[in-house]
Design an enzyme around this catalytic site. Structure first.
Site, PDB file in Angstrom:
ATOM      1  N   SER A   1     142.380  40.226  49.119  1.00  0.00           N
ATOM      2  CA  SER A   1     141.782  40.435  47.796  1.00  0.00           C
ATOM      3  C   SER A   1     142.826  40.632  46.709  1.00  0.00           C
ATOM      4  O   SER A   1     142.490  40.607  45.518  1.00  0.00           O
ATOM      5  CB  SER A   1     140.834  41.641  47.836  1.00  0.00           C
ATOM      6  OG  SER A   1     141.548  42.827  48.104  1.00  0.00           O
TER       7      SER A   1
ATOM      8  N   LYS B   1     136.352  49.146  43.284  1.00  0.00           N
ATOM      9  CA  LYS B   1     137.627  48.797  42.652  1.00  0.00           C
ATOM     10  C   LYS B   1     137.565  48.959  41.139  1.00  0.00           C
ATOM     11  O   LYS B   1     138.475  49.522  40.512  1.00  0.00           O
ATOM     12  CB  LYS B   1     137.998  47.365  43.021  1.00  0.00           C
ATOM     13  CG  LYS B   1     138.349  47.188  44.495  1.00  0.00           C
ATOM     14  CD  LYS B   1     138.579  45.733  44.841  1.00  0.00           C
ATOM     15  CE  LYS B   1     138.947  45.565  46.322  1.00  0.00           C
ATOM     16  NZ  LYS B   1     139.143  44.157  46.705  1.00  0.00           N
TER      17      LYS B   1
END
Length: 804
Positions: free
Chosen positions: A667, A710
């Site tokens: 990611s 996040k």
């Protein structure tokens, strides 16, 4: 783009950052108004698999219910099994009884449901009656008269034999006398026994005649003495025959009543015949003991308790050990065994301490879960079954053989050398449902050849369901069902709407709802407690949100510590300014049941080299395989875009700064690529942004997991330092549908204080991060690479000239 209202490279509208459940769209005021949910939410596929397995009566169609914990695997399986079991006939009772021919091998009896207790009570009553009736029968005049005749016949037989011998001896002048050593013969004169001196004084001829007569009489006496044991045996047999005859009359009518009740059960009739024969053979056990049992020298006399225990032991062999009693059951049994060990599955033989020794008999046979579930259904936890040691092999052996054989682990492994019970095996007819994780299912499928034969049906439970209008209402009904089942206060529709939003957050998708109801149950319980603390009769959205906040607070100590150190500049994360070759990446830290976003500073350095992109995390063995794969993809992207007309004469290094643990996942590959391009072009990146997303070799930005955590992690850092309106997160456009952000994040974005911007390609992202057109950036990178290539060629020529 996943939503037409969102545009790539433009901040996402607040309405798309979290899909709210509007209370006004819920057609109720309180959860108590809703009926119970008809079944588990979104598990139609699993329910169909279980139902099909229940209809299949062929061997091996047992079920493995696989899915994430908390998705209702156990509850759904149990509900379906109970519904099916209610329509089926009640399973049989099972009993163990004594095998009078071989007590080490007890017999099993199969009786219709409820008749096991009747047989046990009948046998108990039989013994009680016989303990009264038999002594009375042996005390009546008829028995005494017949016994006296037998005794008199035996006595007469002996007297006739000895009387005849006495007469013949008297005729020859020989006396039959009794001595302490037994019977003896001696010559006599004038009715008196001769002494040795008188006998020796007789003429020799007369003395020899007497000796011959003595020898003949002695021979006859020995013949009679040899017959005495046989006469005694005949007497005892006559007494036993009389006792059997008397006992038969007393027992026949009592056992006849029991036979009449079980006339259609051949196994019970055979058992009663054996009982009748044994009572006749052991009638003395029912009669008063004329003399106490002999004791060892110096041993104390038996106490009353010991005498009672010995008396109880005499009649234990006539008891009926009911190991499965279905007298109170309607339909087939549904059993859940939460500790599926070897003995808890197949049963065991216990032992009893008696007079310093351990003894056992058929009354000490204890059933296992397979016995209780026989004729019905058994639910087991797969993980518990596997870790229990010998439970899994025992279950397989029982299913393969179609019978339950009770034996110790030592016997099963052929390690036992002591004599123990070997009960008759019981035929097995059961449907087993294992509840476990998908990983264990695939491991067993791959490594256990028997598993596929014994568990042919997989019921795959989904962890989420599409968030449609119907599904939302069904979820509301499920919440109402849980509230009633757990005896909680009613939830108003605002609270129900907030719980449904949390279900979407747990699913990690605004268009899905989590079917993992364990977390929902905990949330409802905690919100109910907070309402109780506040003295409220109805739970509202305030209590639900407070419960969520409390859950986070209980587990976010480490997260807050990291946020604190970032605020104190111990950990460097920039949220303003511009730096070339540096970017804020985003990762997720899982702490138990909670997950938090963690910003990380990623830097890149480039120099002349041989076309290598070095992953420092991998070089020091802190990078996982997925992260290393992402870095290699960066090399593929660089080679495809800039290496078609020139060699890539560079050496680049990438690192997660101040990272002291393992790094895995791809990611951060987009952020690493942006840092690398920035270092190559010497174009600064705005530090007000944080980036997440993976990238392919063609520069397309791909979806990642944990997008909500996040974004919120970077938002918390920016909020602590002061929101400027420039800060924000850049995410893959394909992650928009997964957004279910906190209310404070959505409010900040709606007020223009924070931004969440989707991108689809590397070019879009880099232009947004640097404010520089991608064409300009590409030209700078190409020129830098050309310079590296020229310097590398010049260096090569110089080295070649020196060699020559």
């Amino acid at each position: 783009m996943s939503d037409p209202a969102a545009q790539s490279g433009v901040p996402i509208p607040a309405g798309l950052l979290a899909r709210r459940c509007r209370p006004e769209e819920l057609p109720f005021q309180l959860s108590s108004e809703l009926p119970d949910a008809p079944a588990m939410i979104g598990q139609e596929r699993a329910a169909e698999a279980v139902a099909f397995a229940l209809r299949m009566r062929h061997k091996g169609y047992n079920v493995y219910a696989l899915g994430p914990a908390g998705t209702g695997r156990h509850a759904l399986a149990e509900d379906l099994l109970k519904s099916r079991a209610a329509t089926e006939s009640t399973a049989s009772d099972w009993c163990y009884v004594n095998n009078f021919a071989d007590p080490q091998r007890p017999h099993c009896l199969d009786l219709p449901a409820g008749q096991g207790t009747g047989l046990a009570a009948a046998m108990k009553h039989l013994v009680e009656e016989l303990r009264i009736a038999l002594p009375a029968a042996f005390e009546n005049n008829e028995y005494r008269a017949r016994r006296e005749v037998i005794d008199q016949q035996a006595k007469s037989r002996s007297e006739e034999a000895f009387g005849g011998l006495q007469e013949r001896a008297d005729a020859k002048g020989i006396a039959l006398i009794r001595t302490p050593m037994g019977l003896a013969l001696a010559p006599k004169r004038d009715g008196k026994v001769m002494n040795p001196e008188d006998f020796e004084a007789l003429p020799e001829e007369e003395r020899k005649q007497i000796e011959n007569d003595l020898q003949a009489a002695q021979t006859e006496l020995e013949g009679i003495m040899r017959q005495i044991p046989q006469w005694e045996r005949d007497h005892r047999e006559a007494v036993r025959a009389l006792n059997r005859d008397i006992t038969g009359f007393a027992v026949a009518s009592l056992i006849g009543e029991i036979r009449g009740n079980y006339a259609d059960l051949p196994g019970v009739l055979d058992y009663l015949d054996a009982v009748e024969r044994d009572i006749k053979e052991h009638v003395d056990d029912f009669l008063p003991q004329a003399q106490p049992q002999p004791q060892e020298p110096g041993s104390p006399p038996p106490t009353a308790a010991m005498q009672a225990a010995m008396e109880d032991m005499r009649f234990r062999r006539y008891q009926v050990n009911i190991i499965v009693d279905h007298s109170g059951l309607r339909g087939a049994p549904v059993i859940y065994e939460n500790n599926p060990t070897y003995q808890n599955l197949i049963g065991r033989v216990e032992h009893l301490a008696r007079f310093g020794a351990l003894i056992t008999d058929f009354n000490l046979i204890q059933p296992g879960a397979l016995h209780r579930a026989n004729g019905g259904y058994l639910i087991l936890d797969a993980e518990q079954l596997i870790v229990s040691g010998f439970g899994w092999p025992a279950l397989k052996r029982a299913l393969q053989s179609g019978e339950i054989r009770i034996e110790s682990i030592e016997q099963a492994l052929s390690l036992a050398t002591t004599v123990s019970l070997e009960p008759d095996p019981i035929p097995l007819d059961v449907k087993v449902v294992l509840v476990g994780s998908p990983l264990l299912y695939y491991v067993l499928s791959q490594h256990d050849d028997d598993f596929a034969e014994l568990f042919k049906i997989a019921a795959d439970f989904d962890d989420r369901v599409a968030r449609t209008g119907d599904a939302t209402m069904l979820y509301a009904r499920a919440i109402a069902t849980i509230v009633r089942r757990e005896h909680l206060r009613a939830f108003d529709r605002d609270a129900v709407a907030r719980v449904i939003e949390q279900a979407a957050r747990l699913a990690g998708d605004s268009d899905r709802l989590s079917t993992s109801l364990r977390a929902i149950v905990e949330l409802l319980q905690e919100a109910d407690q907070l309402a109780a603390d506040a003295g409220k009769e109805v739970v509202g959205a305030i209590e639900v949100q407070a419960a969520l906040d409390a859950q986070i607070r209980r587990g976010d100590r480490i997260y807050r510590r990291m946020q604190e150190e970032i605020g104190r500049r111990t950990i460097r994360i920039e949220t303003d300014g511009e730096v070339a070759g540096q970017i804020n990446g985003l990762s997720v830290i899982s702490l138990g049941a909670l997950a938090f976003g963690n910003p990380t500073r990623i830097t890149a350095q480039v120099r002349m080299g041989r076309g290598e992109v070095v992953d420092i995390e991998r070089e020091v063995q802190l990078g996982g395989p997925l992260h290393s794969k992402g870095v290699l993809i960066l090399s593929g992207f660089l080679g495809g875009r800039f290496g078609s007309e020139r060699p890539l004469s560079l050496h680049a290094s990438l690192v997660f700064e101040q990272s002291y643990g393992g790094v895995d996942g791809d990611s951060a590959s987009a952020a690493e690529l942006f840092a690398l391009l920035s270092a190559l072009a010497d174009v600064p990146i705005q530090q007000c942004f944080a980036v997440t997303g993976s990238v392919d070799q063609h520069g397309v930005i791909q979806a990642i997991g944990g997008v909500n955590e996040k974004i919120e992690g970077f938002f918390d850092i920016c909020k602590a330092g002061g929101l400027t309106g420039k800060q924000g997160c850049i995410i893959p456009a394909s992650n928009i549908k997964h957004l279910m952000l906190r209310a404070d994040v959505v409010a900040a974005c709606d007020a223009g204080k924070f931004r969440v911007i989707p991108i689809e390609t590397v070019d879009q992202g880099f232009a947004l991060l640097t404010g520089t057109p991608i064409e300009t950036t590409n030209q700078k990178i190409a020129a830098r690479l050309d310079d590296f290539a020229a310097k590398a060629a010049a260096l090569m020529r110089s080295q070649t000239g020196n060699v020559s």
